[in-house]
Motif scaffolding. Structure first.
Motif, PDB file in Angstrom:
ATOM      1  N   SER A 139       0.838  -1.196   0.000  1.00 26.02           N
ATOM      2  CA  SER A 139       0.000   0.000   0.000  1.00 26.02           C
ATOM      3  C   SER A 139       0.872   1.244   0.000  1.00 26.02           C
ATOM      4  O   SER A 139       2.029   1.230   0.422  1.00 26.02           O
ATOM      5  CB  SER A 139      -0.907   0.005   1.228  1.00 26.02           C
ATOM      6  OG  SER A 139      -0.118   0.029   2.403  1.00 26.02           O
ATOM      7  N   SER A 140       0.283   2.319  -0.495  1.00 30.03           N
ATOM      8  CA  SER A 140       0.951   3.624  -0.526  1.00 30.03           C
ATOM      9  C   SER A 140       0.367   4.491   0.578  1.00 30.03           C
ATOM     10  O   SER A 140      -0.860   4.614   0.685  1.00 30.03           O
ATOM     11  CB  SER A 140       0.749   4.286  -1.894  1.00 30.03           C
ATOM     12  OG  SER A 140       1.387   5.542  -1.933  1.00 30.03           O
ATOM     13  N   ILE A 141       1.244   5.081   1.416  1.00 31.50           N
ATOM     14  CA  ILE A 141       0.798   5.913   2.543  1.00 31.50           C
ATOM     15  C   ILE A 141       1.259   7.350   2.282  1.00 31.50           C
ATOM     16  O   ILE A 141       2.428   7.604   1.956  1.00 31.50           O
ATOM     17  CB  ILE A 141       1.350   5.390   3.872  1.00 31.50           C
ATOM     18  CG1 ILE A 141       0.851   3.965   4.115  1.00 31.50           C
ATOM     19  CG2 ILE A 141       0.952   6.312   5.015  1.00 31.50           C
ATOM     20  CD1 ILE A 141       1.370   3.349   5.390  1.00 31.50           C
ATOM     21  N   PHE A 142       0.312   8.277   2.460  1.00 27.86           N
ATOM     22  CA  PHE A 142       0.632   9.690   2.234  1.00 27.86           C
ATOM     23  C   PHE A 142       0.096  10.508   3.400  1.00 27.86           C
ATOM     24  O   PHE A 142      -1.049  10.336   3.836  1.00 27.86           O
ATOM     25  CB  PHE A 142      -0.008  10.170   0.926  1.00 27.86           C
ATOM     26  CG  PHE A 142       0.028  11.676   0.757  1.00 27.86           C
ATOM     27  CD1 PHE A 142      -1.084  12.447   1.047  1.00 27.86           C
ATOM     28  CD2 PHE A 142       1.191  12.303   0.339  1.00 27.86           C
ATOM     29  CE1 PHE A 142      -1.040  13.827   0.905  1.00 27.86           C
ATOM     30  CE2 PHE A 142       1.234  13.676   0.193  1.00 27.86           C
ATOM     31  CZ  PHE A 142       0.118  14.444   0.477  1.00 27.86           C
ATOM     32  N   ILE A 143       0.965  11.387   3.933  1.00 29.24           N
ATOM     33  CA  ILE A 143       0.570  12.337   4.976  1.00 29.24           C
ATOM     34  C   ILE A 143       0.969  13.723   4.479  1.00 29.24           C
ATOM     35  O   ILE A 143       2.135  13.958   4.137  1.00 29.24           O
ATOM     36  CB  ILE A 143       1.246  12.016   6.312  1.00 29.24           C
ATOM     37  CG1 ILE A 143       0.852  10.610   6.765  1.00 29.24           C
ATOM     38  CG2 ILE A 143       0.872  13.052   7.359  1.00 29.24           C
ATOM     39  CD1 ILE A 143       1.507  10.174   8.043  1.00 29.24           C
ATOM     40  N   GLU A 189      -4.436  11.527   6.844  1.00 27.10           N
ATOM     41  CA  GLU A 189      -3.582  10.503   6.250  1.00 27.10           C
ATOM     42  C   GLU A 189      -4.371   9.712   5.207  1.00 27.10           C
ATOM     43  O   GLU A 189      -5.599   9.611   5.290  1.00 27.10           O
ATOM     44  CB  GLU A 189      -3.025   9.559   7.318  1.00 27.10           C
ATOM     45  CG  GLU A 189      -3.991   8.503   7.816  1.00 27.10           C
ATOM     46  CD  GLU A 189      -4.909   9.006   8.910  1.00 27.10           C
ATOM     47  OE1 GLU A 189      -5.570   8.188   9.565  1.00 27.10           O
ATOM     48  OE2 GLU A 189      -4.967  10.245   9.111  1.00 27.10           O
ATOM     49  N   THR A 190      -3.655   9.155   4.226  1.00 26.14           N
ATOM     50  CA  THR A 190      -4.265   8.335   3.177  1.00 26.14           C
ATOM     51  C   THR A 190      -3.481   7.030   3.049  1.00 26.14           C
ATOM     52  O   THR A 190      -2.255   7.041   2.942  1.00 26.14           O
ATOM     53  CB  THR A 190      -4.248   9.059   1.825  1.00 26.14           C
ATOM     54  OG1 THR A 190      -4.937  10.306   1.960  1.00 26.14           O
ATOM     55  CG2 THR A 190      -4.942   8.209   0.766  1.00 26.14           C
ATOM     56  N   ILE A 191      -4.213   5.889   3.081  1.00 22.20           N
ATOM     57  CA  ILE A 191      -3.625   4.560   2.848  1.00 22.20           C
ATOM     58  C   ILE A 191      -4.271   4.016   1.587  1.00 22.20           C
ATOM     59  O   ILE A 191      -5.476   3.801   1.558  1.00 22.20           O
ATOM     60  CB  ILE A 191      -3.868   3.634   4.042  1.00 22.20           C
ATOM     61  CG1 ILE A 191      -3.272   4.259   5.309  1.00 22.20           C
ATOM     62  CG2 ILE A 191      -3.269   2.258   3.792  1.00 22.20           C
ATOM     63  CD1 ILE A 191      -3.546   3.465   6.564  1.00 22.20           C
ATOM     64  N   TYR A 192      -3.463   3.808   0.546  1.00 20.37           N
ATOM     65  CA  TYR A 192      -3.994   3.566  -0.809  1.00 20.37           C
ATOM     66  C   TYR A 192      -3.470   2.236  -1.361  1.00 20.37           C
ATOM     67  O   TYR A 192      -2.282   1.956  -1.300  1.00 20.37           O
ATOM     68  CB  TYR A 192      -3.538   4.720  -1.710  1.00 20.37           C
ATOM     69  CG  TYR A 192      -4.175   4.774  -3.070  1.00 20.37           C
ATOM     70  CD1 TYR A 192      -3.720   3.973  -4.107  1.00 20.37           C
ATOM     71  CD2 TYR A 192      -5.225   5.626  -3.331  1.00 20.37           C
ATOM     72  CE1 TYR A 192      -4.311   4.026  -5.354  1.00 20.37           C
ATOM     73  CE2 TYR A 192      -5.823   5.686  -4.587  1.00 20.37           C
ATOM     74  CZ  TYR A 192      -5.351   4.886  -5.599  1.00 20.37           C
ATOM     75  OH  TYR A 192      -5.925   4.933  -6.837  1.00 20.37           O
ATOM     76  N   PHE A 206      -2.136  18.099  -0.169  1.00 16.40           N
ATOM     77  CA  PHE A 206      -3.388  17.381  -0.506  1.00 16.40           C
ATOM     78  C   PHE A 206      -4.117  16.969   0.772  1.00 16.40           C
ATOM     79  O   PHE A 206      -3.581  16.283   1.626  1.00 16.40           O
ATOM     80  CB  PHE A 206      -3.067  16.143  -1.337  1.00 16.40           C
ATOM     81  CG  PHE A 206      -4.249  15.291  -1.655  1.00 16.40           C
ATOM     82  CD1 PHE A 206      -4.491  14.147  -0.915  1.00 16.40           C
ATOM     83  CD2 PHE A 206      -5.121  15.623  -2.674  1.00 16.40           C
ATOM     84  CE1 PHE A 206      -5.563  13.351  -1.195  1.00 16.40           C
ATOM     85  CE2 PHE A 206      -6.197  14.839  -2.960  1.00 16.40           C
ATOM     86  CZ  PHE A 206      -6.424  13.694  -2.216  1.00 16.40           C
ATOM     87  N   ASP A 207      -5.385  17.427   0.911  1.00 14.31           N
ATOM     88  CA  ASP A 207      -6.198  17.161   2.105  1.00 14.31           C
ATOM     89  C   ASP A 207      -7.303  16.189   1.731  1.00 14.31           C
ATOM     90  O   ASP A 207      -8.280  16.540   1.065  1.00 14.31           O
ATOM     91  CB  ASP A 207      -6.783  18.464   2.641  1.00 14.31           C
ATOM     92  CG  ASP A 207      -7.496  18.261   3.974  1.00 14.31           C
ATOM     93  OD1 ASP A 207      -7.983  19.255   4.554  1.00 14.31           O
ATOM     94  OD2 ASP A 207      -7.579  17.111   4.452  1.00 14.31           O
TER      95      ASP A 207
END
Length: 837
Positions: A139-143, A189-192, A206-207
Motif C-alpha cells: 500500500s501507498s501511505i501519504f501524509i 492521512e491516506t492509505i492507498y 493534498f487534504d
C-alpha cells in the motif's frame, strides 16, 4: 316495404307476360327466387366472414401486444436485477472492508505496537514536507505537509490499519473491475491500494478530508452510515468510466475515524448493457440520476443519428446534443433518471418503438430498452395474414357451394313444376333465417328428391358455417385464457423471486444468530403473508427438531416452553427433518395424522423445507397459511431457493461465532503461556536485570523496587517525568511488553538536573523497549531450547551406559554413579523393593 312489393309485382307481371308455359314460368320464377336467396345468403356469409376476420385480427393483435409487453417486462426486470446485483455486491465489498477496519480499530490497543509495521520508523519526509513510505510495500501511505509531527494516535491508527495488507490485495486480485481501495483518516492521512507512490502524484498539501467521496460519507452528510456512490467520471489514468463507492469508519467508541472507498470501472456494466438484445435491432442504455450516460451501444448512436464523439460516455444527455430527437424522448428520460418504472411508445426516425425502463435502486441508475414495435408484432402480422387467407378460402368455398346449390336447384325446378311451390317456400324461409344470422335454422324437408337434396345441402352449409364460427370463437377464448394464466403465473413468480432477493440481501448482513433467526421469520411472514413461520434446528443427537425462532404469537408460546418434535415421527416437520425432502399438507386442519397444534388453530396449509448445509440437514423451515391449498408443487422450487439462502445465512452466522470464540480462547491461552514462561524464567535466572551508569554497567541480582517501576509494572503504561527545577533529575520508565504482557521495565534517569525529555527521546525509548521485548523473548526461547537439549543429552548418556550392562549389580552401580556425576554434591540411594514392601 312498398318499394319491395312494387318490384315483386313487376317481376310477377313480367313472368306472367312471358310467352311460355306455366311450368316454364314456375321454373323461371323458382330459379329467380332461389338465385336471389343464394345471393343474399352469400352476401351475408361474406359479410360475416369479414367481420369475424376483423374481430379475430384485433383480438390477436391485442394478445400479441400484451405478450410483447410481458416479454419486454421480463427482460427488463432480469437485466435490471443483474445490473443492480453487480452494484449491490460492490456495496457489500466496501461494507465488508469498512467492517474489517472497524474491527481492527476496536483492537487498536493490541495491534498498534508496530511489531508488524511501524509508521514511526517506516515513514520518511519528502523535500516537499509530505510523508511517504517505500514503493515496495503493498500500500501507498501519504501524509500531507500540513501535518508537522506524527502524533502517537496517528501512528497507532496507521500501524493498525496497515494490517489490512493481508486482505485488500486479495480483493483487488479477485475483482479486476476494482481499480483501487483506500482509506482516508480524519488526521488527513491516506492509505492507498495498490502502491502507486501516491506522495509523488498528489500535491504536498493534498487534504483527503476535503474530497467529495470523503465529505459525502462523513457523519454530517451521512448520519445513517450508508454506502455512498459518487457520480461517474472519466478516470485520469485511462481506465475509462469510473465510479467511487465509500462508507464511513467508526471505532468501538462510536468515534468517526475516516472513510473507506473503492474506485470501480464501469466497463463491465457497459458490456452487459451492450449485450442486451431484444428482437433483431432492439438495444438498451443506462443513465444515472442526472441523465449522465453510463452505457450506450453503437446501435443507439446509429438510431439517434450521432457519432460517439458527440455524446461520449459520462456526458449528460440534453437537447443540445440530440437536436433531432423528439421532446417525448426527454420526458421518458426524466422518468428513467428519477428511478421510475414504466412502458410506453415513441416514434424515432419514423419508426414506432416500444420503450421500457426500470430503476437500479442500489446506485440510483436507470435502465431503458428500445425495440421497434414491428419486430415484437411479427407473429401478429403472420397470424393476421393466415386469418385473412382462411377467410378468403371460406368465401371461395361458399361461392362454389352457392353455385352448386344454384345448379341443383335449376335442375330440380325443371322436374318438379307446380309441386315445387310449397317445398321451395319452406327452403326460402329457412334461407332467410340463415341470412339473418340464425345459423341454427334447418329446413324440414321430407322429400326424397331434388328438393330434399337441396334442403339437406342448405342444412349442411348452415352447420358448416355454424361450426366454423364456433371453432374460431372457441379458439380465441382458449388462447386468451392461456395467456392470462401464463401472465399471472409469471408475475407471481417474479414477485416471489424479488421478495427472496430482498430477504437474502437483508439476512446476509446479520452475523449474530440470536438476531438473525427472528429476523428471518419476520421477513418471510411479512413478504409472503404467511400465518406462521418457524425455524427448527436438529439437536446434537439428531432425535429431535427444536424450535429456535417463530413470528406468530402461538410460535412464541411454543418457544417459551421449549417446543420440539421427534425426527421422523411428528408431523411433516419431523418427516422433512429425517428424509430431507420437502413436504406439503394442503389442509393440515383435517390431516390430524401429521399435525394438530392448539397453538396454531388457524392453520389450513403447511409446507416444510429442509435447511441443508453441505448435503447435511441441519434444520427445517416451517411455513403455515390460513388459506386451504395455499401451497403447490411449483412453490417448492421457489421456497426451496429461499430455504437455501436461509441455510447459508445461518451457517455463516454459526461459523462467525465459532471463529470469534476460538480466537478469544487462543489469545487468552497465548497470553497465559507467555506470563507463566517468564515468571518461571525470572525465578530460575540468577541475574534479573542490568544497570548502565556513567561509570559503567553491571548486572542486577536483586530487583530495583522503586515506586515508579512498580507503577509501570502494574499499569503497563509509560511514566515520564521532566524536572521542573535544577534540584530534580528527570526520568523515563517504559514497560517492556510482549504480546500485551509486561515482562519488565526500562528505567532511564538523567544525569543532569533540570532537564526535559524531547519527543524524539521518548519515541526512541519506547521503540527500543518494543525491540528489546522481542529480543528477550528470542533469547529466552533459545536458552530454554539449549537447556532442554542438554538435559536430553545427559539422559541419553545415562540410559546408554545403563543399557550396556547386563549384570543386575552393574546396572544398579552404573545408575548410581551416573546420577552422581550428573548431580554433583548429591547423595544417591537406590533401593529395590522386597518382601512385598
Amino acid at each position: 316495404m312498398k318499394q319491395s312489393q312494387s318490384k315483386s309485382f313487376s317481376i310477377q307481371r313480367w313472368l306472367l307476360s312471358l310467352p311460355i308455359s306455366l311450368r316454364g314460368k314456375l321454373v323461371t320464377g323458382n330459379m329467380l327466387i332461389t338465385l336471389l336467396a343464394i345471393v343474399g345468403m352469400g352476401y351475408y356469409v361474406y359479410y360475416r366472414a369479414q367481420e369475424s376476420s376483423s374481430y379475430l385480427t384485433t383480438r390477436l393483435e391485442q394478445s400479441v401486444q400484451q405478450n410483447a409487453n410481458d416479454k419486454m417486462t421480463t427482460i427488463a426486470n432480469e437485466q435490471a436485477t443483474k445490473l443492480n446485483s453487480f452494484f449491490a455486491s460492490k456495496s457489500k465489498d466496501v461494507t465488508l472492508i469498512g467492517a474489517n477496519i472497524n474491527r481492527l480499530l476496536a483492537e487498536e490497543s493490541l495491534l498498534n505496537s508496530g511489531s508488524y509495521w511501524d509508521a514511526a520508523q517506516s515513514l520518511f519526509i519528502l523535500p516537499s514536507g509530505s510523508r511517504d513510505n517505500s514503493n515496495s510495500e503493498p500500500s501507498s501511505i501519504f501524509i500531507p505537509s500540513s501535518v508537522i509531527e506524527l502524533e502517537p494516535s496517528l501512528i497507532s491508527e496507521i500501524n493498525t490499519i496497515k494490517l489490512t495488507e493481508s486482505m485488500i490485495p486479495l480483493i483487488l486480485e479477485a475483482n479486476p473491475e476494482i481499480i483501487a481501495i483506500y482509506f482516508g483518516g480524519t488526521s488527513k492521512e491516506t492509505i492507498y491500494y495498490p502502491n502507486i507512490d501516491l506522495a509523488n502524484i498528489v500535491p504536498p498539501e493534498f487534504d483527503v478530508t476535503q474530497r467529495p467521496w470523503f465529505v459525502e460519507a462523513a457523519p454530517s452528510q451521512n448520519p445513517d452510515r450508508n454506502v455512498i456512490w459518487s457520480e461517474p467520471y472519466q478516470d485520469a489514468a485511462l481506465n475509462g468510466l469510473v465510479v467511487t463507492s465509500s462508507i464511513p469508519v467508526y471505532d468501538e467508541n462510536n468515534k468517526f475515524r475516516g472513510v473507506t472507498a473503492m474506485d470501480i470501472q464501469l466497463n463491465i456494466i457497459t458490456e452487459i448493457v451492450s449485450s442486451i438484445k431484444v428482437g433483431n435491432t432492439g438495444y438498451a442504455f443506462l443513465v444515472d440520476k442526472n441523465n449522465r450516460l453510463i452505457a450506450f451501444p453503437q446501435a443507439g448512436y446509429n438510431d439517434f443519428g450521432i457519432a460517439p464523439e458527440v455524446l461520449p460516455l459520462g456526458e449528460i444527455i440534453d437537447q443540445t446534443k440530440l437536436p433531432n430527437v423528439p421532446a417525448g424522448f426527454f420526458e421518458i428520460l426524466s422518468k428513467v433518471s428519477a428511478g421510475e418504472s414504466g412502458i410506453t411508445t415513441i416514434t424515432l426516425n419514423g419508426v414506432d418503438r416500444l420503450v421500457i425502463y426500470r430503476p437500479l435502486p442500489e446506485v440510483g441508475y436507470g435502465l431503458a430498452i428500445l425495440v421497434p414495435a414491428k419486430e415484437l408484432q411479427a407473429d401478429a402480422i403472420i397470424a393476421a395474414a393466415q386469418i385473412e387467407q382462411q377467410t378468403q378460402n371460406t368465401v371461395v368455398v361458399s361461392l362454389v357451394l352457392i353455385i352448386a346449390i344454384l345448379v341443383v336447384a335449376s335442375i330440380a325446378s325443371l322436374g318438379m313444376g307446380n309441386a315445387l311451390t310449397s317445398p321451395l317456400k319452406a327452403l326460402t324461409e329457412t334461407a332467410e333465417k340463415i341470412s339473418n344470422g340464425d345459423l341454427e335454422a334447418r329446413a324440414e324437408i321430407q322429400n326424397q328428391d331434388e328438393i330434399g337434396a337441396l334442403g339437406q345441402s342448405l342444412n349442411s352449409m348452415a352447420s358448416t358455417l355454424n361450426g366454423l364460427f364456433s371453432s374460431l370463437e372457441k379458439g380465441v377464448a382458449e388462447r386468451t385464457t392461456d395467456l392470462e394464466i401464463a401472465r399471472a403465473l409469471s408475475e407471481r413468480r417474479a414477485s416471489e423471486l424479488q421478495s427472496i432477493s430482498e430477504i437474502s440481501k437483508v439476512i446476509t448482513g446479520e452475523q449474530e444468530l440470536n438476531i438473525l433467526l427472528p429476523l428471518i421469520t419476520r421477513l418471510v411472514s411479512e413478504r409472503f403473508g404467511f400465518y406462521h413461520t418457524g425455524i427448527f434446528f436438529l439437536d446434537d443427537t439428531k432425535r429431535y427438531a427444536v424450535l429456535r425462532a417463530a413470528n406468530s404469537e402461538g410460535g412464541k408460546n411454543m418457544l417459551e416452553r421449549g417446543h420440539k418434535l421427534e425426527v421422523g415421527e411428528s408431523g411433516i416437520v419431523g418427516y422433512v427433518a429425517k428424509f430431507g425432502n420437502p413436504r406439503i399438507a394442503l389442509d393440515v386442519g383435517l390431516d390430524a395424522v401429521f399435525f394438530n397444534n392448539p397453538d396454531l388453530p388457524k392453520t389450513r396449509s403447511e409446507m416444510a423445507l429442509a435447511l441443508t448445509v453441505r448435503n447435511q440437514t441441519v434444520g427445517v423451515l416451517d411455513l403455515q397459511s390460513v388459506k386451504p391449498g395455499a401451497f403447490t408443487e411449483a412453490d417448492i422450487n421457489t421456497m426451496g431457493i429461499l430455504a437455501d439462502q436461509i441455510a447459508i445465512a445461518i451457517e455463516n452466522a454459526r461459523l462467525f461465532e465459532q471463529t470469534q470464540q476460538a480466537l478469544r480462547e487462543a489469545e487468552a491461552l497465548y497470553r497465559q503461556n507467555i506470563q507463566e514462561s517468564w515468571l518461571r524464567f525470572v525465578q530460575e535466572e540468577p541475574s534479573i536485570g542490568y544497570q548502565q551508569t556513567l561509570s559503567g554497567g553491571k548486572k542486577l541480582d536483586t530487583p530495583v523496587n522503586t515506586d515508579e517501576i512498580r507503577q509501570v509494572m502494574n499499569r503497563g503504561d509509560s511514566l515520564i517525568s521532566n524536572s521542573e527545577d535544577s534540584k530534580d533529575r528527570a526520568f523515563i520508565v517504559v514497560p517492556i511488553k510482549l504480546r500485551g504482557q509486561v515482562i519488565g521495565a526500562l528505567n532511564i534517569k538523567s544525569s543532569e538536573k533540570g532537564r526535559s525529555w524531547t519527543r524524539d527521546e521518548i519515541n526512541l525509548t519506547e521503540t527500543v523497549s518494543e525491540r528489546l521485548s522481542l529480543a528477550l523473548e528470542n533469547a529466552r526461547l533459545i536458552q530454554e531450547s539449549q537447556s532442554r537439549a542438554a538435559k536430553e543429552q545427559v539422559i541419553g548418556e545415562v540410559t546408554s551406559k545403563i543399557g550396556s550392562s547386563i549384570n543386575l549389580k552393574n546396572i544398579l552401580q552404573t545408575a548410581v554413579e551416573e546420577l552422581g556425576h550428573a548431580m554433583p554434591g548429591s547423595e544417591i540411594v537406590l533401593q529395590l523393593k522386597s518382601d512385598g514392601k
